[in-house]
Design an enzyme around this catalytic site. Sequence first.
Site, PDB file in Angstrom:
ATOM      1  N   ASP A 314      -9.399  -1.535  25.351  1.00 43.99           N
ATOM      2  CA  ASP A 314      -8.264  -0.626  25.496  1.00 43.99           C
ATOM      3  C   ASP A 314      -7.679  -0.222  24.144  1.00 43.99           C
ATOM      4  OD1 ASP A 314      -6.190   0.576  27.315  1.00 43.99           O
ATOM      5  OD2 ASP A 314      -4.877  -0.759  26.192  1.00 43.99           O
ATOM      6  N   GLU A 367     -12.122   2.756  24.612  1.00 45.24           N
ATOM      7  CA  GLU A 367     -11.180   3.816  24.966  1.00 45.24           C
ATOM      8  C   GLU A 367     -10.583   4.283  23.646  1.00 45.24           C
ATOM      9  OE1 GLU A 367      -6.982   5.147  26.564  1.00 45.24           O
ATOM     10  OE2 GLU A 367      -7.343   3.146  25.809  1.00 45.24           O
TER      11      GLU A 367
END
Length: 635
Positions: A314, A367
């Site tokens: 993330d 990401e």
Amino acid sequence: MEVLAYSLFSDFDISLFISGKHFRLYEKFGAHLIQHNNTNGTYFAVWAPNAQAVNVTGNFNQWNKTSHQLNRRLDSSGIWEGFIPNIGKGEVYKYAIKGFDGTDIEKGDPFATKWEHPPRTASIVWDTDYAWKDKTWLNKRPKVNVLNKPMSVYEVHLGSWQRDPSEPKRVLTYKEIAVSLVPYVLDMGFTHVELMPIMEYPYYPSWGYQITGYFAASSRHGTPQELMFLIEELHKNNIGVILDWVPSHFPGDAHGLFKFDGTHLYEHADMRKGFHPDWKSYIFNYDRNEVRSFLISNAMYWLDKFHADGLRVDAVASMLYFDFSRKAEEAATNEFGGSENLGATLFLKDLNEAVYGSFEGIHTIAEESSTYPGVTHPVFAGGLGFGMKWMMGWMNDTLKYFKNDPVNRKYHHHQLTFSITYAFSENFMLPFSHDEVVHGKSSMIYKMPGDEWQKFANLRVLYAYMFTQPGTKLLFMGNEFAQTHEWDFKNSLDWHLLQHPPHLGMQKTVRAINKLYKSEPALYEHSFSHEGFEWINADDAQHSVYIYIRKGLKAKDTLIVILNLTPVYRENYLVGLPFKAKWKEIFNTDAKEFFGSGKLNEDVLLPLQETCHGREYSISLNIPPLGALVLKQAK
């Protein structure tokens, strides 16, 4: 009871830890059930280099904060450790730390494998023992979980995918979820499930992205072994499991990592580097060797002990740059005066080399929303070493385009063609994730213009476009049946919508698209190479029609994809052919079973010696309104 001198650390372990190269710290730190001097008990080890004292406190000593002091190692590691007899599995505990300035602090164990159910905040002595039965999957994973195979990912938030109908406020256990999730994913044809963070976290509205227990499966859904059962059941059905992982930041909760020994131990002391202004959280100090060891060990832990098949990392962009979400004058710089966080790049390179070097057939997926070069290039070639990267530019351009009224799409035609200019610069995954259906962005179906029929037709053709483009795919739960509400983490998905034909048709469309994607090699063999894609016509803006070829290793697998992004039925439309052959329509989003109008090309399409799109041969066919169709060479 007393604390006995005992250690799981060798001198070599210490050397690796302080140099940032120990990647299995979970075998040493934390609470370990062992036998010492013929006595059962628990060995504790914690890193607190600036503490004056560290005690273990819990039910076993009536939460006395001074009776069971751990022994500080005599080396420079900053580790406190010791064996306490007769403490068994299930014992609740914390570390009572006297900070460097004499302040009394109570902390959970950073390496605890189980925590109390929030809002309680203590750690629990536990183990990761499990009799795994997924050897068949692990043996074939290096051949099936690779970049030249289909990868269709179903992103799931375990607390809101489905809830107990008789008690809607209760989240299901890992085992209860397995009963319905596994057959559903199998039936829908997804190849992978991505679980939004399931590491222990205190604040439920954070969706799991503010972690305090990095080594613990969230107690909201059960024990570590019950999560292992869920993963095993997915593996038994040939479904890979990707875990969302958050090495970018952590919350400032008193029982967590923040100011662990009274100092900024895990986070940067310089708040220009150590505090995230958007999320009000704290950023790991990647310059610190021990912190890199902690994080890489955590990644290894989920791949090792829980048999995860990949990690979606993330907020990578927030790690790479000091000026992420900061004004330039408020941001720190590196030693050369630049904005790049050099400690973070070192960490990510070490991470990817460690996990790919230790586990066959796994993926790391970034990401990453910036233009940082080489995210998915090998470390030896100067890249960060990730397996894949979310294609955020494609996602943003695509959704902007589809929000336009079809009458205006001709003015935005190249929003859909632009991504091909950089599609092969990285190994891209095309995502429609949870981030696109929250915070007022609306659900996927309500991003689409037009009346009800047009909204559903638009969404069907959007998914067909997504699955026939280069790259792997990710779809958030609920998107597959056109959930009407924005995602609500507090409630179950609106499964009752499937009683309505448009929603059932959407679900059938996604099921059929997954089947098409997995059965046609042209859609996955060259996912990350220009060899797999060619435009036939990228410039018919007037009609908002797009035509392209997808190619596999064999010519017979070649597909022609045609998109009509207006509600106008286009009859006798000429399409240039890649080579002379008979063609058959194998997929059409306008099929009646999908809630379409049923305008199909049911006959074999014969080649005409009529030049079109710069090609010698062509075919004439009908293109449905707001429809996508796929052609393959007729046998």
